[in-house]
Scaffold this motif. Sequence first.
Motif, PDB file in Angstrom:
ATOM      1  N   VAL A 187     -22.572  42.319  53.881  1.00  0.00           N
ATOM      2  CA  VAL A 187     -23.930  41.789  53.997  1.00  0.00           C
ATOM      3  C   VAL A 187     -24.952  42.922  54.020  1.00  0.00           C
ATOM      4  CG1 VAL A 187     -25.524  40.547  55.531  1.00  0.00           C
ATOM      5  CG2 VAL A 187     -23.234  39.636  55.106  1.00  0.00           C
ATOM      6  N   PHE A 188     -24.620  44.002  54.716  1.00  0.00           N
ATOM      7  CA  PHE A 188     -25.521  45.159  54.797  1.00  0.00           C
ATOM      8  C   PHE A 188     -25.761  45.765  53.418  1.00  0.00           C
ATOM      9  CE2 PHE A 188     -26.330  49.711  55.297  1.00  0.00           C
ATOM     10  CZ  PHE A 188     -27.361  49.713  56.224  1.00  0.00           C
ATOM     11  N   HIS A 189     -24.680  46.036  52.689  1.00  0.00           N
ATOM     12  CA  HIS A 189     -24.808  46.683  51.376  1.00  0.00           C
ATOM     13  C   HIS A 189     -25.446  45.750  50.345  1.00  0.00           C
ATOM     14  CE1 HIS A 189     -22.829  50.561  52.076  1.00  0.00           C
ATOM     15  NE2 HIS A 189     -22.131  49.902  52.989  1.00  0.00           N
ATOM     16  N   GLN A 190     -25.107  44.481  50.406  1.00  0.00           N
ATOM     17  CA  GLN A 190     -25.736  43.544  49.476  1.00  0.00           C
ATOM     18  C   GLN A 190     -27.223  43.380  49.780  1.00  0.00           C
ATOM     19  OE1 GLN A 190     -23.159  40.050  49.715  1.00  0.00           O
ATOM     20  NE2 GLN A 190     -22.184  40.627  47.788  1.00  0.00           N
ATOM     21  N   GLY A 191     -27.581  43.523  51.054  1.00  0.00           N
ATOM     22  CA  GLY A 191     -28.987  43.468  51.416  1.00  0.00           C
ATOM     23  C   GLY A 191     -29.775  44.608  50.794  1.00  0.00           C
ATOM     24  N   ILE A 192     -29.146  45.770  50.684  1.00  0.00           N
ATOM     25  CA  ILE A 192     -29.811  46.908  50.048  1.00  0.00           C
ATOM     26  C   ILE A 192     -29.964  46.665  48.549  1.00  0.00           C
ATOM     27  CG2 ILE A 192     -29.590  49.372  49.504  1.00  0.00           C
ATOM     28  CD1 ILE A 192     -28.219  49.693  52.244  1.00  0.00           C
ATOM     29  N   LEU A 193     -28.935  46.114  47.923  1.00  0.00           N
ATOM     30  CA  LEU A 193     -29.039  45.778  46.503  1.00  0.00           C
ATOM     31  C   LEU A 193     -30.202  44.815  46.273  1.00  0.00           C
ATOM     32  CD1 LEU A 193     -25.312  45.153  45.486  1.00  0.00           C
ATOM     33  CD2 LEU A 193     -26.678  47.165  44.977  1.00  0.00           C
ATOM     34  N   ASP A 194     -30.301  43.821  47.117  1.00  0.00           N
ATOM     35  CA  ASP A 194     -31.361  42.827  46.986  1.00  0.00           C
ATOM     36  C   ASP A 194     -32.736  43.463  47.188  1.00  0.00           C
ATOM     37  OD1 ASP A 194     -32.179  39.991  46.712  1.00  0.00           O
ATOM     38  OD2 ASP A 194     -32.850  40.248  48.772  1.00  0.00           O
ATOM     39  N   ALA A 195     -32.827  44.378  48.147  1.00  0.00           N
ATOM     40  CA  ALA A 195     -34.101  45.021  48.465  1.00  0.00           C
ATOM     41  C   ALA A 195     -34.535  46.020  47.398  1.00  0.00           C
ATOM     42  CB  ALA A 195     -34.012  45.713  49.826  1.00  0.00           C
ATOM     43  N   SER A 196     -33.638  46.355  46.480  1.00  0.00           N
ATOM     44  CA  SER A 196     -33.992  47.303  45.416  1.00  0.00           C
ATOM     45  C   SER A 196     -35.039  46.736  44.471  1.00  0.00           C
ATOM     46  CB  SER A 196     -32.748  47.699  44.605  1.00  0.00           C
ATOM     47  OG  SER A 196     -32.338  46.626  43.759  1.00  0.00           O
ATOM     48  N   GLY A 197     -35.132  45.400  44.415  1.00  0.00           N
ATOM     49  CA  GLY A 197     -36.080  44.768  43.510  1.00  0.00           C
ATOM     50  C   GLY A 197     -35.665  44.811  42.061  1.00  0.00           C
ATOM     51  N   ASN A 198     -34.400  45.169  41.814  1.00  0.00           N
ATOM     52  CA  ASN A 198     -33.894  45.292  40.446  1.00  0.00           C
ATOM     53  C   ASN A 198     -32.757  44.299  40.260  1.00  0.00           C
ATOM     54  OD1 ASN A 198     -32.057  46.282  38.281  1.00  0.00           O
ATOM     55  ND2 ASN A 198     -33.525  47.956  38.120  1.00  0.00           N
ATOM     56  N   ASP A 199     -32.934  43.338  39.364  1.00  0.00           N
ATOM     57  CA  ASP A 199     -31.928  42.288  39.188  1.00  0.00           C
ATOM     58  C   ASP A 199     -30.590  42.828  38.713  1.00  0.00           C
ATOM     59  OD1 ASP A 199     -33.639  40.326  40.040  1.00  0.00           O
ATOM     60  OD2 ASP A 199     -34.287  39.739  38.034  1.00  0.00           O
ATOM     61  N   PHE A 200     -30.598  43.906  37.937  1.00  0.00           N
ATOM     62  CA  PHE A 200     -29.333  44.484  37.484  1.00  0.00           C
ATOM     63  C   PHE A 200     -28.564  45.067  38.665  1.00  0.00           C
ATOM     64  CE2 PHE A 200     -31.673  44.407  33.491  1.00  0.00           C
ATOM     65  CZ  PHE A 200     -30.703  43.940  32.619  1.00  0.00           C
ATOM     66  N   MET A 201     -29.277  45.699  39.583  1.00  0.00           N
ATOM     67  CA  MET A 201     -28.620  46.240  40.773  1.00  0.00           C
ATOM     68  C   MET A 201     -28.005  45.111  41.596  1.00  0.00           C
ATOM     69  SD  MET A 201     -28.808  49.467  40.650  1.00  0.00           S
ATOM     70  CE  MET A 201     -29.755  50.854  40.009  1.00  0.00           C
ATOM     71  N   LYS A 202     -28.720  43.999  41.714  1.00  0.00           N
ATOM     72  CA  LYS A 202     -28.213  42.864  42.477  1.00  0.00           C
ATOM     73  C   LYS A 202     -26.892  42.351  41.906  1.00  0.00           C
ATOM     74  CE  LYS A 202     -32.926  41.333  43.508  1.00  0.00           C
ATOM     75  NZ  LYS A 202     -33.917  40.250  43.310  1.00  0.00           N
ATOM     76  N   SER A 203     -26.735  42.488  40.592  1.00  0.00           N
ATOM     77  CA  SER A 203     -25.533  41.961  39.940  1.00  0.00           C
ATOM     78  C   SER A 203     -24.287  42.773  40.287  1.00  0.00           C
ATOM     79  CB  SER A 203     -25.722  41.932  38.418  1.00  0.00           C
ATOM     80  OG  SER A 203     -25.758  43.235  37.874  1.00  0.00           O
ATOM     81  N   PHE A 204     -24.456  43.931  40.899  1.00  0.00           N
ATOM     82  CA  PHE A 204     -23.300  44.748  41.286  1.00  0.00           C
ATOM     83  C   PHE A 204     -22.702  44.304  42.615  1.00  0.00           C
ATOM     84  CE2 PHE A 204     -25.271  47.912  38.372  1.00  0.00           C
ATOM     85  CZ  PHE A 204     -24.169  48.114  37.549  1.00  0.00           C
ATOM     86  N   GLY A 205     -23.210  43.219  43.172  1.00  0.00           N
ATOM     87  CA  GLY A 205     -22.717  42.755  44.464  1.00  0.00           C
ATOM     88  C   GLY A 205     -21.229  42.486  44.479  1.00  0.00           C
ATOM     89  N   MET A 206     -20.702  41.882  43.413  1.00  0.00           N
ATOM     90  CA  MET A 206     -19.276  41.564  43.372  1.00  0.00           C
ATOM     91  C   MET A 206     -18.439  42.831  43.316  1.00  0.00           C
ATOM     92  SD  MET A 206     -17.079  39.183  43.550  1.00  0.00           S
ATOM     93  CE  MET A 206     -15.296  39.076  43.326  1.00  0.00           C
ATOM     94  N   LEU A 207     -18.930  43.845  42.609  1.00  0.00           N
ATOM     95  CA  LEU A 207     -18.207  45.108  42.544  1.00  0.00           C
ATOM     96  C   LEU A 207     -18.076  45.706  43.939  1.00  0.00           C
ATOM     97  CD1 LEU A 207     -18.683  47.954  39.996  1.00  0.00           C
ATOM     98  CD2 LEU A 207     -18.903  48.464  42.412  1.00  0.00           C
ATOM     99  N   ILE A 208     -19.176  45.684  44.679  1.00  0.00           N
ATOM    100  CA  ILE A 208     -19.148  46.234  46.027  1.00  0.00           C
ATOM    101  C   ILE A 208     -18.249  45.399  46.927  1.00  0.00           C
ATOM    102  CG2 ILE A 208     -20.577  46.627  48.088  1.00  0.00           C
ATOM    103  CD1 ILE A 208     -22.821  47.459  46.144  1.00  0.00           C
ATOM    104  N   GLU A 209     -18.306  44.082  46.779  1.00  0.00           N
ATOM    105  CA  GLU A 209     -17.441  43.219  47.580  1.00  0.00           C
ATOM    106  C   GLU A 209     -15.969  43.541  47.322  1.00  0.00           C
ATOM    107  OE1 GLU A 209     -16.509  38.510  48.495  1.00  0.00           O
ATOM    108  OE2 GLU A 209     -18.127  39.049  47.126  1.00  0.00           O
ATOM    109  N   THR A 210     -15.608  43.708  46.060  1.00  0.00           N
ATOM    110  CA  THR A 210     -14.218  44.010  45.722  1.00  0.00           C
ATOM    111  C   THR A 210     -13.791  45.345  46.300  1.00  0.00           C
ATOM    112  OG1 THR A 210     -14.475  42.773  43.658  1.00  0.00           O
ATOM    113  CG2 THR A 210     -12.576  44.226  43.818  1.00  0.00           C
ATOM    114  N   ALA A 211     -14.667  46.341  46.213  1.00  0.00           N
ATOM    115  CA  ALA A 211     -14.348  47.654  46.757  1.00  0.00           C
ATOM    116  C   ALA A 211     -14.173  47.599  48.263  1.00  0.00           C
ATOM    117  CB  ALA A 211     -15.451  48.648  46.387  1.00  0.00           C
ATOM    118  N   LEU A 212     -15.021  46.836  48.942  1.00  0.00           N
ATOM    119  CA  LEU A 212     -14.924  46.731  50.397  1.00  0.00           C
ATOM    120  C   LEU A 212     -13.662  45.988  50.826  1.00  0.00           C
ATOM    121  CD1 LEU A 212     -18.627  46.014  51.403  1.00  0.00           C
ATOM    122  CD2 LEU A 212     -17.291  48.045  51.954  1.00  0.00           C
ATOM    123  N   ILE A 213     -13.323  44.919  50.099  1.00  0.00           N
ATOM    124  CA  ILE A 213     -12.089  44.196  50.418  1.00  0.00           C
ATOM    125  C   ILE A 213     -10.891  45.140  50.292  1.00  0.00           C
ATOM    126  CG2 ILE A 213     -10.495  42.372  49.675  1.00  0.00           C
ATOM    127  CD1 ILE A 213     -12.936  40.793  48.733  1.00  0.00           C
ATOM    128  N   GLY A 214     -10.860  45.880  49.184  1.00  0.00           N
ATOM    129  CA  GLY A 214      -9.744  46.793  48.951  1.00  0.00           C
ATOM    130  C   GLY A 214      -9.657  47.871  50.009  1.00  0.00           C
TER     131      GLY A 214
END
Length: 249
Positions: free
Chosen positions: A156-183
Amino acid sequence: MSSTMSRTYAKRSLHSIVAHDLGARIVSGKLRPGDVLPTEAALSESLDVSRTALREAIKILSAKGLIESRPKTGTRVKPRSSWNLLDPDVLSWHFPDPDPAFLYSLLETRLIIEPNTAAMAAVRATPEQIKHLETAYFEMEKAEPGTEAVYITDLVFHQGILDASGNDFMKSFGMLIETALIGSFRLSSGGPKAHVKSLPDHHAVYAAISQRDPEEARSKMHGLLRRTMRELRKELGMSVEHDWDQIGL
């Protein structure tokens, strides 16, 4: 998390379930690049699904770059270089047993993306988004070490930063970060100390963003991720020293 995943799985259509089954076999290496899938009739029978469901599943996997179907030669698994690795399904199919090299590559990608995203957030975040990051950080502090709450609050913390970037492409990396964190969460044997040790780094990132300091936000996120990668290299039995400095990461 497991109950949520099971509910999601239960809601899938039959062809999505078939695509998940075949996709996971391909990503895990049970079906290798160049392998030809059994005939439609044989595969339909072995999976106990209709040919219609199977065809829809094949379309899904073809769209993700995992397979290709050609007249007379059948359906063949494509080289890994053709796979859409950023596709949420393809990312998820690497689990529950991710290849360490794949997971490490994910973290390298985060190291490229997230420091600059943090800098963007420091400039562009709304007051509401900064408040959300503050709440997310304190939820991290409250997460009981060793539980999945650690992973969830971190996400939630890292995805919040992606969202706060104001860049829709950055927001789309949320799943990548989720996968990395799960692993990382599943691989880590660092125990409660790993979570507790990371809290000051996360707080420093939040503080820099809230203080509207993009360079400090970039630097603190970079340091956080570099330390995470060093810990992962230890977990994987790899040399802690790497070529990041040569590359400029």
